[in-house]
Write a protein that holds these residues in place. Structure first.
Motif, PDB file in Angstrom:
ATOM      1  N   SER A 141      -8.363  24.554 -34.403  1.00 31.33           N
ATOM      2  CA  SER A 141      -9.730  24.968 -34.736  1.00 31.33           C
ATOM      3  C   SER A 141      -9.940  26.446 -34.420  1.00 31.33           C
ATOM      4  CB  SER A 141     -10.725  24.111 -33.958  1.00 31.33           C
ATOM      5  OG  SER A 141     -12.029  24.585 -34.140  1.00 31.33           O
ATOM      6  N   LYS A 142      -9.506  26.847 -33.237  1.00 32.30           N
ATOM      7  CA  LYS A 142      -9.623  28.260 -32.842  1.00 32.30           C
ATOM      8  C   LYS A 142      -8.805  29.149 -33.782  1.00 32.30           C
ATOM      9  CE  LYS A 142     -10.732  31.552 -29.897  1.00 32.30           C
ATOM     10  NZ  LYS A 142     -12.077  32.046 -29.731  1.00 32.30           N
ATOM     11  N   TYR A 143      -7.621  28.661 -34.166  1.00 32.56           N
ATOM     12  CA  TYR A 143      -6.767  29.404 -35.096  1.00 32.56           C
ATOM     13  C   TYR A 143      -7.508  29.639 -36.415  1.00 32.56           C
ATOM     14  CZ  TYR A 143      -3.421  30.079 -38.837  1.00 32.56           C
ATOM     15  OH  TYR A 143      -2.789  30.544 -39.944  1.00 32.56           O
ATOM     16  N   ARG A 144      -8.127  28.582 -36.975  1.00 35.10           N
ATOM     17  CA  ARG A 144      -8.827  28.734 -38.260  1.00 35.10           C
ATOM     18  C   ARG A 144      -9.965  29.747 -38.150  1.00 35.10           C
ATOM     19  NH1 ARG A 144      -7.627  23.259 -38.366  1.00 35.10           N
ATOM     20  NH2 ARG A 144      -9.659  22.659 -37.525  1.00 35.10           N
ATOM     21  N   THR A 145     -10.699  29.689 -37.035  1.00 35.19           N
ATOM     22  CA  THR A 145     -11.799  30.631 -36.829  1.00 35.19           C
ATOM     23  C   THR A 145     -11.288  32.066 -36.793  1.00 35.19           C
ATOM     24  OG1 THR A 145     -13.020  28.981 -35.564  1.00 35.19           O
ATOM     25  CG2 THR A 145     -13.687  31.274 -35.276  1.00 35.19           C
ATOM     26  N   LEU A 146     -10.241  32.292 -35.998  1.00 31.53           N
ATOM     27  CA  LEU A 146      -9.682  33.644 -35.884  1.00 31.53           C
ATOM     28  C   LEU A 146      -8.997  34.077 -37.176  1.00 31.53           C
ATOM     29  CD1 LEU A 146      -8.248  33.490 -32.255  1.00 31.53           C
ATOM     30  CD2 LEU A 146     -10.246  34.768 -33.048  1.00 31.53           C
ATOM     31  N   ALA A 147      -8.367  33.137 -37.870  1.00 29.02           N
ATOM     32  CA  ALA A 147      -7.670  33.471 -39.121  1.00 29.02           C
ATOM     33  C   ALA A 147      -8.655  34.009 -40.154  1.00 29.02           C
ATOM     34  CB  ALA A 147      -6.936  32.256 -39.662  1.00 29.02           C
ATOM     35  N   ARG A 148      -9.853  33.438 -40.196  1.00 30.10           N
ATOM     36  CA  ARG A 148     -10.863  33.945 -41.142  1.00 30.10           C
ATOM     37  C   ARG A 148     -11.253  35.377 -40.805  1.00 30.10           C
ATOM     38  NH1 ARG A 148     -12.645  28.488 -41.128  1.00 30.10           N
ATOM     39  NH2 ARG A 148     -13.969  28.798 -39.316  1.00 30.10           N
ATOM     40  N   LEU A 149     -11.250  35.706 -39.516  1.00 25.22           N
ATOM     41  CA  LEU A 149     -11.632  37.063 -39.108  1.00 25.22           C
ATOM     42  C   LEU A 149     -10.561  38.103 -39.421  1.00 25.22           C
ATOM     43  CD1 LEU A 149     -13.208  36.352 -35.603  1.00 25.22           C
ATOM     44  CD2 LEU A 149     -14.409  37.016 -37.694  1.00 25.22           C
ATOM     45  N   VAL A 150      -9.291  37.727 -39.254  1.00 28.68           N
ATOM     46  CA  VAL A 150      -8.230  38.733 -39.360  1.00 28.68           C
ATOM     47  C   VAL A 150      -7.375  38.601 -40.620  1.00 28.68           C
ATOM     48  CG1 VAL A 150      -8.092  39.071 -36.869  1.00 28.68           C
ATOM     49  CG2 VAL A 150      -6.595  37.395 -37.957  1.00 28.68           C
TER      50      VAL A 150
END
Length: 108
Positions: free
Chosen positions: A25-34
């Motif tokens: 979940s954290k990965y998906r959130t950060l992936a959208r940012l970067v």
């Protein structure tokens, strides 16, 4: 293994407590940012690649066990080093106190 905690923005003890589902979940959130398609910063591709590698390690049970083992070893080494430093400081203080006592006796 690299220090993957930096890419996920968590401290090692926090990562060990996270479930695979929470990491994803954290990965998906950060992936959208970067993600380079969403973020035009020149370093976005590098950040996204590092994030992918971090998530790959932390969601693979075998690699995560190895990561945890390395982090525990690193933490133990830091504690041991701190204890050595404290011991050295205590020894220096004791030595200086003894020297002061000897000097005081000579003066009296």
């Amino acid at each position: 293994l690299k220090c993957w905690k930096l890419q996920l923005g968590k401290k090692p003890y926090t990562i060990r407590r996270l479930t695979t589902k929470q990491i994803k979940s954290k990965y998906r959130t950060l992936a959208r940012l970067v993600h380079p398609d969403k973020n035009k910063d020149g370093r976005a591709e590098e950040a996204f690649t590092a994030l992918e590698k971090s998530a790959a390690v932390l969601t693979n049970e075998e690699e995560r066990r190895e990561y945890d083992r390395i982090e525990r070893k690193r933490a133990r080494q830091k504690r041991e080093e701190k204890m050595r430093l404290v011991s050295n400081v205590v020894h220096l203080i004791q030595t200086n106190v003894l020297l002061v006592i000897r000097l005081a006796k000579k003066i009296m």
